[in-house]
Design an enzyme around this catalytic site. Structure first.
Site, PDB file in Angstrom:
ATOM      1  CD  GLU A  88      -3.085   5.856   1.399  1.00  0.00           C
ATOM      2  OE1 GLU A  88      -1.897   6.125   1.654  1.00  0.00           O
ATOM      3  OE2 GLU A  88      -3.477   4.723   1.109  1.00  0.00           O
TER       4      GLU A  88
ATOM      5  CB  THR B  79      -0.864   2.201  -5.538  1.00  0.00           C
ATOM      6  OG1 THR B  79      -0.535   1.231  -4.544  1.00  0.00           O
ATOM      7  CG2 THR B  79      -2.350   2.479  -5.472  1.00  0.00           C
TER       8      THR B  79
HETATM    9  N1  HSE Z   1      -8.393   0.608  -3.294  1.00  0.00           N
HETATM   10  C1  HSE Z   1      -7.029   0.888  -3.633  1.00  0.00           C
HETATM   11  C2  HSE Z   1      -6.743   0.291  -5.000  1.00  0.00           C
HETATM   12  C3  HSE Z   1      -6.120   0.279  -2.605  1.00  0.00           C
HETATM   13  O1  HSE Z   1      -7.156  -0.845  -5.232  1.00  0.00           O
HETATM   14  O2  HSE Z   1      -6.122   0.953  -5.819  1.00  0.00           O
HETATM   15  C4  HSE Z   1      -4.659   0.484  -2.890  1.00  0.00           C
HETATM   16  O3  HSE Z   1      -3.917  -0.199  -1.906  1.00  0.00           O
END
Ligand code: HSE
Length: 300
Positions: free
Chosen positions: A130, A183
């Site tokens: 990630e 993201t």
């Molecule tokens: N918690 C992370 C965000 C998840 O909200 O950026 C990304 O899928």
């Protein structure tokens, strides 16, 4: 040996639990096929279904990079690994796409090595993936992808991951409007300082949601699915967001919000029929806005 592993999409945050809550669905998800070879090193042999978007470079691809990290940790850098990644879910959708691939790869290598680590012990390796994918190693997608069901990341340092109960009969209604929300960008736009008053609201809701899961209390779960910290900023990037919320609630949703960092949205529903009704009406709205979309209905 050869092995083929599926890992599921996940809904991170679950509205109020930014970076600490997530749950797995049955589909979509990704598949990894892995083969041990005599040549030490990890190679990506083939990727299908990604429209050429993902790197084949083993150091940059989240699957190979995390497998490499795993082999280093278990002291087996003598092992040769060939990976085929079959993307069966959209990239950049907010459904934990990178996480599904990474988790499938780690699960595969761990099986081929004779289960040297427990599923929970795989979480930190998946977090490395990630970090590579979006700059921060959050665990709220990878932990539920590995463990299934609802998961709480109680703490990052030290890592403390807790499986939560899932009320029987609960369904997720997911709609992915096909617009691009990386993201990385969706994380950068969030304010890093919050007001105490907002923090109080937020942790009240997180505790309420977790209590609702334990108590099988759909009403409490629904009341708790509110986010005063992140959603107001991120929802701007999602076409028709407020109308999709209205549609979800009018069609009997328990609660509604952004899936992960978006652009996907999700609703929780008390049965499959309700979930299908919600996605259908939301897709009709997006169609009117000239936005293509995909929908997924899954038990939780
Ligand atoms: N918690 C992370 C965000 C998840 O909200 O950026 C990304 O899928």
């Amino acid at each position: 040996g050869v092995i083929r592993v599926f890992a599921p999409a996940t809904v991170a945050n679950v509205v109020c639990g930014f970076d600490v809550l997530g749950f797995a669905v049955n589909e979509p998800g990704d598949e990894v096929e892995m083969r041990l070879t005599d040549t030490p090193g990890v190679v990506i042999k083939r990727i299908t279904g990604d429209n050429g978007k993902l790197p084949l470079d083993a150091a940059k691809n989240t699957v190979s990079a995390s497998v490499q990290h795993y082999l280093h940790h278990v002291n087996r850098l003598d092992v040769g690994v060939e990976i085929e990644l079959h993307k069966k879910m959209p990239i950049g959708s907010g459904l934990g796409s990178s996480s599904a691939s990474t988790v499938a790869g780690l699960f595969a290598i761990n099986k081929l090595m004779g289960d040297l680590l427990t599923p929970k012990e795989l979480v930190p390796f998946a977090m490395k993936g990630e970090e590579l994918a979006c700059g921060y190693g959050h665990a709220d997608n990878v932990a539920p992808a590995i463990l299934g069901g609802f998961v709480l990341v109680r703490s990052y340092e030290p890592l403390d991951v807790i499986s939560l109960p899932t009320p029987a009969g609960m369904y997720a209604a997911i709609v992915y409007p096909e617009v691009d929300v990386p993201t990385k960008d969706a994380r950068q736009m969030i304010r890093s300082k919050v007001f105490l008053k907002d923090a109080v609201t937020q942790w009240g809701n997180v505790a309420g949601l977790v209590s609702g899961l334990f108590m099988n209390d759909f009403d409490l779960i629904g009341r708790s699915m509110k986010d005063v910290l992140v959603e107001p900023t991120r929802s701007i990037l999602i076409p028709g967001f407020e109308d999709m919320r209205t549609i979800a609630m009018e069609n009997g949703a328990i609660g509604f919000g952004i899936s992960g960092s978006g652009p996907s949205v999700f609703a929780l529903a008390k049965d499959e029929e309700t979930a299908k009704r919600i996605t259908k009406a939301q897709q009709q709205l997006l169609h009117k806005l000239n936005i293509n979309s995909k929908a997924y209905v899954s038990s939780v």
